[in-house]
Design a protein around this motif. Structure first.
Motif, PDB file in Angstrom:
ATOM      1  N   LEU A  62     -30.732  42.933 -63.942  1.00 52.36           N
ATOM      2  CA  LEU A  62     -32.027  42.261 -63.883  1.00 52.36           C
ATOM      3  C   LEU A  62     -32.796  42.348 -65.201  1.00 52.36           C
ATOM      4  O   LEU A  62     -33.616  41.487 -65.500  1.00 52.36           O
ATOM      5  CB  LEU A  62     -32.880  42.832 -62.752  1.00 52.36           C
ATOM      6  N   ALA A  65     -31.361  39.321 -67.083  1.00 52.66           N
ATOM      7  CA  ALA A  65     -30.939  38.149 -66.319  1.00 52.66           C
ATOM      8  C   ALA A  65     -31.801  36.929 -66.632  1.00 52.66           C
ATOM      9  O   ALA A  65     -33.000  37.027 -66.838  1.00 52.66           O
ATOM     10  CB  ALA A  65     -31.020  38.446 -64.824  1.00 52.66           C
ATOM     11  N   THR A  68     -32.479  31.904 -63.470  1.00 54.69           N
ATOM     12  CA  THR A  68     -31.603  31.289 -62.463  1.00 54.69           C
ATOM     13  C   THR A  68     -30.737  32.314 -61.743  1.00 54.69           C
ATOM     14  O   THR A  68     -30.393  32.116 -60.592  1.00 54.69           O
ATOM     15  CB  THR A  68     -30.684  30.237 -63.112  1.00 54.69           C
ATOM     16  N   SER A  69     -30.391  33.405 -62.396  1.00 58.10           N
ATOM     17  CA  SER A  69     -29.555  34.409 -61.746  1.00 58.10           C
ATOM     18  C   SER A  69     -30.364  35.576 -61.194  1.00 58.10           C
ATOM     19  O   SER A  69     -29.896  36.277 -60.300  1.00 58.10           O
ATOM     20  CB  SER A  69     -28.486  34.924 -62.710  1.00 58.10           C
ATOM     21  N   ALA A  70     -31.575  35.789 -61.683  1.00 61.81           N
ATOM     22  CA  ALA A  70     -32.370  36.946 -61.268  1.00 61.81           C
ATOM     23  C   ALA A  70     -32.624  36.963 -59.764  1.00 61.81           C
ATOM     24  O   ALA A  70     -32.527  38.012 -59.127  1.00 61.81           O
ATOM     25  CB  ALA A  70     -33.694  36.982 -62.031  1.00 61.81           C
ATOM     26  N   LYS A  71     -32.925  35.810 -59.189  1.00 62.89           N
ATOM     27  CA  LYS A  71     -33.207  35.787 -57.746  1.00 62.89           C
ATOM     28  C   LYS A  71     -31.979  36.193 -56.942  1.00 62.89           C
ATOM     29  O   LYS A  71     -32.094  36.858 -55.917  1.00 62.89           O
ATOM     30  CB  LYS A  71     -33.732  34.426 -57.311  1.00 62.89           C
ATOM     31  N   TRP A  72     -30.807  35.809 -57.421  1.00 62.02           N
ATOM     32  CA  TRP A  72     -29.568  36.189 -56.728  1.00 62.02           C
ATOM     33  C   TRP A  72     -29.361  37.694 -56.804  1.00 62.02           C
ATOM     34  O   TRP A  72     -28.957  38.327 -55.832  1.00 62.02           O
ATOM     35  CB  TRP A  72     -28.371  35.443 -57.315  1.00 62.02           C
ATOM     36  N   TYR A  73     -29.609  38.255 -57.988  1.00 68.47           N
ATOM     37  CA  TYR A  73     -29.472  39.704 -58.161  1.00 68.47           C
ATOM     38  C   TYR A  73     -30.478  40.457 -57.298  1.00 68.47           C
ATOM     39  O   TYR A  73     -30.150  41.497 -56.718  1.00 68.47           O
ATOM     40  CB  TYR A  73     -29.648  40.097 -59.627  1.00 68.47           C
ATOM     41  N   GLN A  74     -31.704  39.938 -57.217  1.00 66.80           N
ATOM     42  CA  GLN A  74     -32.698  40.595 -56.375  1.00 66.80           C
ATOM     43  C   GLN A  74     -32.264  40.590 -54.909  1.00 66.80           C
ATOM     44  O   GLN A  74     -32.340  41.618 -54.230  1.00 66.80           O
ATOM     45  CB  GLN A  74     -34.058  39.913 -56.517  1.00 66.80           C
ATOM     46  N   GLY A 123     -24.983  35.333 -58.483  1.00 69.74           N
ATOM     47  CA  GLY A 123     -25.868  35.559 -59.616  1.00 69.74           C
ATOM     48  C   GLY A 123     -25.110  35.529 -60.928  1.00 69.74           C
ATOM     49  O   GLY A 123     -25.568  34.931 -61.918  1.00 69.74           O
ATOM     50  N   LYS A 126     -24.343  32.054 -61.939  1.00 71.35           N
ATOM     51  CA  LYS A 126     -25.507  31.314 -62.458  1.00 71.35           C
ATOM     52  C   LYS A 126     -25.917  31.786 -63.847  1.00 71.35           C
ATOM     53  O   LYS A 126     -26.702  31.134 -64.500  1.00 71.35           O
ATOM     54  CB  LYS A 126     -26.704  31.478 -61.505  1.00 71.35           C
ATOM     55  N   GLN A 127     -25.427  32.930 -64.252  1.00 69.15           N
ATOM     56  CA  GLN A 127     -25.815  33.533 -65.544  1.00 69.15           C
ATOM     57  C   GLN A 127     -25.389  32.669 -66.702  1.00 69.15           C
ATOM     58  O   GLN A 127     -24.346  32.117 -66.749  1.00 69.15           O
ATOM     59  CB  GLN A 127     -25.192  34.931 -65.660  1.00 69.15           C
TER      60      GLN A 127
END
Length: 127
Positions: A62, A65, A68-74, A123, A126-127
């Motif tokens: 995070l 990130a 676009t990928s941060a929400k997936w990681y969260q 995530g 999307k990175q």
């Protein structure tokens, strides 16, 4: 972002994993062996540790990130945390109380853990 939260959650799960693992291996060993629950207890500790490390990984990811990928990681982090609470928690409850009905709850936690890994994959994609 939730980097601090997931890092602290991973640390707490790690601390508790060491404490519970030691407690189970020493103070609870006779009780767990007598009830045939030593394997159940070890499974709970093992999965707790794996996902404590996964939460630390989420915290690191995070930090760098893309949005676009941060929400997936969260979501992955929340899934890992919920999975540990439900999966390992239900197994610990079985070990400490002998109430086998909590075994029906464990698959929900396992599903959350699997979802966390899927979300981590998404995530990364999307990175």
């Amino acid at each position: 972002m939730s980097t601090k939260f997931f890092l602290q959650a991973g640390a707490v799960l790690g601390i508790l994993g060491v404490a519970l693992g030691a407690f189970g291996a020493h103070a609870l060993k006779p009780t767990l062996e007598a009830s045939g629950r030593m394997d159940t207890f070890e499974t709970a500790v093992k999965y707790q540790f794996y996902h404590a490390l996964a939460l630390v990984l989420i915290s690191i990811l995070l930090q760098n990130a893309a949005i676009t990928s941060a929400k997936w990681y969260q979501w992955a982090g929340y899934s890992f945390l919920g999975g540990v609470i439900v999966f390992s928690g239900s197994l610990y409850t079985i070990c400490f109380t002998g109430i086998k009905a909590f075994g029906a709850v464990a698959p929900i936690g396992g599903t959350l853990m699997i979802a966390g890994w899927v979300l981590l994959f998404l995530g990364a994609a999307k990175q």
